[in-house]
Write a protein that holds these residues in place. Structure first.
Motif, PDB file in Angstrom:
ATOM      1  N   VAL A  56       0.583  -0.650   0.171  1.00 36.93           N
ATOM      2  CA  VAL A  56      -0.134  -0.060  -0.394  1.00 36.93           C
ATOM      3  C   VAL A  56       0.857   1.104   0.029  1.00 36.93           C
ATOM      4  O   VAL A  56       0.140   2.290  -0.767  1.00 36.93           O
ATOM      5  CB  VAL A  56      -1.112   0.284   1.024  1.00 36.93           C
ATOM      6  N   LEU A  57       1.590   1.113   0.655  1.00 37.96           N
ATOM      7  CA  LEU A  57       2.795   2.320   0.609  1.00 37.96           C
ATOM      8  C   LEU A  57       3.520   2.280  -0.747  1.00 37.96           C
ATOM      9  O   LEU A  57       3.128   3.878  -0.701  1.00 37.96           O
ATOM     10  CB  LEU A  57       3.751   2.142   2.338  1.00 37.96           C
ATOM     11  N   LEU A  58       4.069   1.781  -1.017  1.00 43.12           N
ATOM     12  CA  LEU A  58       4.741   1.804  -2.831  1.00 43.12           C
ATOM     13  C   LEU A  58       3.730   1.953  -3.419  1.00 43.12           C
ATOM     14  O   LEU A  58       3.919   2.835  -4.365  1.00 43.12           O
ATOM     15  CB  LEU A  58       5.547   0.583  -3.009  1.00 43.12           C
ATOM     16  N   ALA A  59       1.991   1.793  -3.177  1.00 40.70           N
ATOM     17  CA  ALA A  59       1.238   2.084  -4.111  1.00 40.70           C
ATOM     18  C   ALA A  59       1.174   3.210  -4.639  1.00 40.70           C
ATOM     19  O   ALA A  59      -0.090   3.473  -5.478  1.00 40.70           O
ATOM     20  CB  ALA A  59       0.421   1.008  -4.572  1.00 40.70           C
ATOM     21  N   GLU A  60       1.212   4.303  -3.103  1.00 36.33           N
ATOM     22  CA  GLU A  60       0.645   5.530  -2.741  1.00 36.33           C
ATOM     23  C   GLU A  60      -0.878   5.382  -2.297  1.00 36.33           C
ATOM     24  O   GLU A  60      -2.089   6.024  -3.284  1.00 36.33           O
ATOM     25  CB  GLU A  60       1.204   6.177  -3.937  1.00 36.33           C
ATOM     26  N   GLY A  61      -1.000   4.759  -1.346  1.00 37.57           N
ATOM     27  CA  GLY A  61      -2.796   4.922  -1.667  1.00 37.57           C
ATOM     28  C   GLY A  61      -2.642   4.234   0.236  1.00 37.57           C
ATOM     29  O   GLY A  61      -2.480   4.974   0.668  1.00 37.57           O
ATOM     30  N   HIS A  62      -3.676   4.438   0.811  1.00 36.07           N
ATOM     31  CA  HIS A  62      -4.387   4.655   2.498  1.00 36.07           C
ATOM     32  C   HIS A  62      -4.492   3.274   3.125  1.00 36.07           C
ATOM     33  O   HIS A  62      -4.955   2.354   2.061  1.00 36.07           O
ATOM     34  CB  HIS A  62      -4.791   5.430   3.090  1.00 36.07           C
ATOM     35  N   LEU A  63      -3.927   2.747   3.759  1.00 33.25           N
ATOM     36  CA  LEU A  63      -4.811   1.170   4.569  1.00 33.25           C
ATOM     37  C   LEU A  63      -5.058   1.745   6.066  1.00 33.25           C
ATOM     38  O   LEU A  63      -5.351   2.495   6.626  1.00 33.25           O
ATOM     39  CB  LEU A  63      -3.363   0.779   5.127  1.00 33.25           C
ATOM     40  N   LEU A 272      -8.548  -0.042 -10.735  1.00 32.67           N
ATOM     41  CA  LEU A 272      -7.158   0.599 -10.452  1.00 32.67           C
ATOM     42  C   LEU A 272      -6.223   0.988  -9.028  1.00 32.67           C
ATOM     43  O   LEU A 272      -5.041   0.193  -9.248  1.00 32.67           O
ATOM     44  CB  LEU A 272      -7.806   2.100 -10.666  1.00 32.67           C
ATOM     45  N   GLN A 273      -6.926   0.873  -7.679  1.00 30.15           N
ATOM     46  CA  GLN A 273      -6.496   0.227  -6.439  1.00 30.15           C
ATOM     47  C   GLN A 273      -5.547  -0.917  -6.891  1.00 30.15           C
ATOM     48  O   GLN A 273      -4.369  -1.475  -5.937  1.00 30.15           O
ATOM     49  CB  GLN A 273      -6.865   0.534  -5.796  1.00 30.15           C
ATOM     50  N   LEU A 274      -6.401  -2.248  -7.493  1.00 30.03           N
ATOM     51  CA  LEU A 274      -5.816  -3.059  -7.161  1.00 30.03           C
ATOM     52  C   LEU A 274      -5.106  -3.231  -8.041  1.00 30.03           C
ATOM     53  O   LEU A 274      -3.829  -4.437  -7.983  1.00 30.03           O
ATOM     54  CB  LEU A 274      -7.299  -4.918  -7.373  1.00 30.03           C
ATOM     55  N   LEU A 275      -4.568  -2.769  -8.889  1.00 29.96           N
ATOM     56  CA  LEU A 275      -3.887  -3.485 -10.057  1.00 29.96           C
ATOM     57  C   LEU A 275      -2.491  -2.496  -9.400  1.00 29.96           C
ATOM     58  O   LEU A 275      -1.212  -2.758  -9.329  1.00 29.96           O
ATOM     59  CB  LEU A 275      -3.635  -2.740 -11.073  1.00 29.96           C
ATOM     60  N   ARG A 276      -2.106  -1.341  -9.243  1.00 27.18           N
ATOM     61  CA  ARG A 276      -1.284  -0.520  -9.027  1.00 27.18           C
ATOM     62  C   ARG A 276      -0.960  -0.919  -7.116  1.00 27.18           C
ATOM     63  O   ARG A 276       0.326  -1.342  -7.764  1.00 27.18           O
ATOM     64  CB  ARG A 276      -1.529   0.731  -7.997  1.00 27.18           C
ATOM     65  N   ALA A 277      -0.990  -1.883  -6.386  1.00 23.63           N
ATOM     66  CA  ALA A 277      -0.986  -3.154  -5.151  1.00 23.63           C
ATOM     67  C   ALA A 277      -0.304  -4.033  -5.371  1.00 23.63           C
ATOM     68  O   ALA A 277       0.416  -4.771  -5.289  1.00 23.63           O
ATOM     69  CB  ALA A 277      -1.966  -2.773  -4.165  1.00 23.63           C
ATOM     70  N   ALA A 278      -0.786  -4.479  -6.522  1.00 25.83           N
ATOM     71  CA  ALA A 278      -0.608  -5.373  -7.555  1.00 25.83           C
ATOM     72  C   ALA A 278       1.348  -5.345  -7.843  1.00 25.83           C
ATOM     73  O   ALA A 278       2.404  -6.189  -7.763  1.00 25.83           O
ATOM     74  CB  ALA A 278      -1.259  -6.192  -8.115  1.00 25.83           C
ATOM     75  N   LYS A 279       1.180  -4.189  -8.425  1.00 24.55           N
ATOM     76  CA  LYS A 279       2.676  -4.289  -9.222  1.00 24.55           C
ATOM     77  C   LYS A 279       3.832  -3.972  -7.681  1.00 24.55           C
ATOM     78  O   LYS A 279       4.961  -4.642  -7.681  1.00 24.55           O
ATOM     79  CB  LYS A 279       2.099  -2.243  -9.799  1.00 24.55           C
ATOM     80  N   ALA A 280       3.095  -3.123  -7.003  1.00 23.79           N
ATOM     81  CA  ALA A 280       4.432  -2.810  -5.485  1.00 23.79           C
ATOM     82  C   ALA A 280       4.884  -4.200  -5.202  1.00 23.79           C
ATOM     83  O   ALA A 280       5.174  -4.611  -5.082  1.00 23.79           O
ATOM     84  CB  ALA A 280       3.088  -2.343  -4.804  1.00 23.79           C
ATOM     85  N   LEU A 281       3.330  -5.507  -5.218  1.00 21.19           N
ATOM     86  CA  LEU A 281       3.588  -6.715  -4.508  1.00 21.19           C
ATOM     87  C   LEU A 281       5.088  -7.125  -5.424  1.00 21.19           C
ATOM     88  O   LEU A 281       5.520  -8.072  -5.634  1.00 21.19           O
ATOM     89  CB  LEU A 281       2.415  -7.797  -4.160  1.00 21.19           C
ATOM     90  N   ALA A 282       4.098  -7.187  -7.042  1.00 20.37           N
ATOM     91  CA  ALA A 282       5.817  -7.600  -7.962  1.00 20.37           C
ATOM     92  C   ALA A 282       6.872  -7.233  -7.655  1.00 20.37           C
ATOM     93  O   ALA A 282       8.068  -7.733  -7.676  1.00 20.37           O
ATOM     94  CB  ALA A 282       5.210  -7.640  -9.340  1.00 20.37           C
ATOM     95  N   ALA A 283       7.239  -5.773  -7.245  1.00 19.35           N
ATOM     96  CA  ALA A 283       8.304  -5.404  -7.450  1.00 19.35           C
ATOM     97  C   ALA A 283       9.011  -5.968  -6.148  1.00 19.35           C
ATOM     98  O   ALA A 283      10.061  -6.098  -6.004  1.00 19.35           O
ATOM     99  CB  ALA A 283       8.054  -3.907  -7.183  1.00 19.35           C
ATOM    100  N   MET A 284       8.204  -5.786  -5.132  1.00 21.34           N
ATOM    101  CA  MET A 284       8.997  -6.498  -3.691  1.00 21.34           C
ATOM    102  C   MET A 284       9.463  -7.674  -3.997  1.00 21.34           C
ATOM    103  O   MET A 284      10.391  -8.365  -2.602  1.00 21.34           O
ATOM    104  CB  MET A 284       7.465  -6.461  -3.030  1.00 21.34           C
ATOM    105  N   ALA A 285       8.707  -9.018  -4.573  1.00 23.51           N
ATOM    106  CA  ALA A 285       9.228  -9.879  -5.109  1.00 23.51           C
ATOM    107  C   ALA A 285      10.317 -10.046  -5.891  1.00 23.51           C
ATOM    108  O   ALA A 285      10.588 -11.025  -6.164  1.00 23.51           O
ATOM    109  CB  ALA A 285       7.888 -11.189  -5.581  1.00 23.51           C
ATOM    110  N   GLY A 286      10.538  -9.093  -6.506  1.00 25.98           N
ATOM    111  CA  GLY A 286      11.807  -8.558  -7.130  1.00 25.98           C
ATOM    112  C   GLY A 286      11.770  -9.130  -8.453  1.00 25.98           C
ATOM    113  O   GLY A 286      12.857  -9.571  -9.795  1.00 25.98           O
ATOM    114  N   ARG A 287      10.446  -8.303  -9.052  1.00 18.81           N
ATOM    115  CA  ARG A 287       9.772  -8.563 -10.586  1.00 18.81           C
ATOM    116  C   ARG A 287       9.965  -7.386 -10.925  1.00 18.81           C
ATOM    117  O   ARG A 287       9.477  -6.364 -10.719  1.00 18.81           O
ATOM    118  CB  ARG A 287       8.881  -9.703 -10.715  1.00 18.81           C
TER     119      ARG A 287
END
Length: 342
Positions: A56-63, A272-287
């Motif tokens: 959420v932090l890397l996707a610039e959202g709120h938790l 939109l937010q689901l896609l952004r969060a998924a991008k952040a999770l992918a980056a955290m996994a090194g992809r």
């Protein structure tokens, strides 16, 4: 000796940019691993919470963190804030809290005969809103402009909030005495909602041993800073999501709008937010590309809190989270080919 300039072929092929992206991705993975370790050293026995929080932090959202008192909601938020060297503000929401207590107020200076703006706690990089649903709806709504647009308006003047900007709000279940349900519009502003839950016996024993004489929060040191988080967030925005993955996101969100147990499905903002969060999770996994697994892992925390159930489904004891799980099971997962990777 001055190294030779790169060849035109290398520049044209994007090898230099790719090398820079690889280095930044490696740095992102290392930094998020250290922040995750810092959070999990304080909030024990709840694996996965740190990953969603960081996504959420890397996707610039709120938790939004929801659970009963005493399970570590505020501790989770404080651990994140202390792990990052940036400004952090905390707001204890109460029934008598005013909107100006959040955003700030103009004070008249008799010496200069001018008004001076005193910023409120929302002018921080990480804002911890403790027990947000104990405040009145009017005060809760004061966060809407801040969360959605990164700015706040006081006495007709717009003030830009610092970046990065993350609101981590905790709330007690609405069934508890002295709470106000969050308005639907405000719930939709939160990228994800998580529940901390009770730790198991071993994790609670470890917590007792660690916190018997001191609090782990007092020993946490920053492992990254706000400037680095901004660079990581910019990288996350560029993570590749293929057309197949985007259609899968839309299929999941669209299914919530047709589910017979739901009166209101997820909004386009949810897609939109689901896609952004998924991008952040992918980056955290090194992809540098998104997989359907990333979308599935985040579907429940990103979608469930936006859904409004029918009276029949509520009385039947079915939760919104269970409905999201059912939608995931019934929605075909796309088979990705080489063109879906980067």
């Amino acid at each position: 000796m001055v190294p030779p300039p790169p060849s035109a072929a290398a520049v044209g092929s994007g090898n230099i940019a790719a090398a820079g992206d690889t280095a930044l991705l490696s740095e992102l993975v290392d930094a998020t691993s250290r922040v995750r370790a810092a959070i999990e050293s304080v909030v024990t026995g709840r694996p996965g919470l740190a990953d969603i929080t960081l996504a959420v932090l890397l996707a610039e959202g709120h938790l939004l963190v929801e659970d009963v008192p005493g399970v570590g909601k505020t501790t989770l938020a404080k651990a994140l804030a202390r792990s990052i060297d940036c400004a952090a503000g905390r707001i204890q929401f109460t029934p008598d809290l005013l909107p100006s207590d959040l955003t700030g107020v103009n004070i008249f200076r008799s010496g200069s005969h001018e008004f001076e703006f005193r910023p409120g706690p929302v002018f921080s990089n990480i804002v911890i809103g403790d027990e947000i649903n104990r405040a009145s709806p009017k005060t809760q709504s004061a966060l809407l402009e801040c969360m959605e647009e990164g700015q706040t308006t006081v006495d007709g003047t717009t003030h830009i909030l610092p970046r990065p900007f993350l609101v981590v709000a905790t709330q007690n279940p609405v069934e508890m005495e002295g709470t106000y349900p969050l308005p639907e519009a405000q719930r939709d502003r939160f990228m994800a909602r998580i529940t901390v839950g009770y730790p198991d016996t071993d994790a609670e024993l470890l917590m007792l041993e660690r916190q018997e004489a001191t609090t782990p929060l007092s020993h946490l040191e920053p492992v990254t800073d706000g400037a680095a988080v901004l660079r990581y967030a910019a990288f996350v925005r560029g993570v590749y999501a293929s057309a197949s993955v985007k259609r899968y996101v839309l299929a999941l969100v669209g299914a919530t709008r047709e589910h017979p147990g739901l009166r209101l499905g997820a909004s386009p903002r949810a897609s939109l937010q689901l896609l952004r969060a998924a991008k952040a999770l992918a980056a955290m996994a090194g992809r540098n590309h998104v997989l359907p697994d990333d979308v599935q892992r985040l579907a429940r925390p990103v979608l469930a809190h936006r859904l409004i159930q029918t009276t029949e489904s509520r009385l039947g004891g079915v939760t919104a989270e269970q409905m999201v799980d059912d939608i995931i099971r019934r929605t075909p997962v796309p088979a990705l080919g080489p063109s879906d990777h980067r």
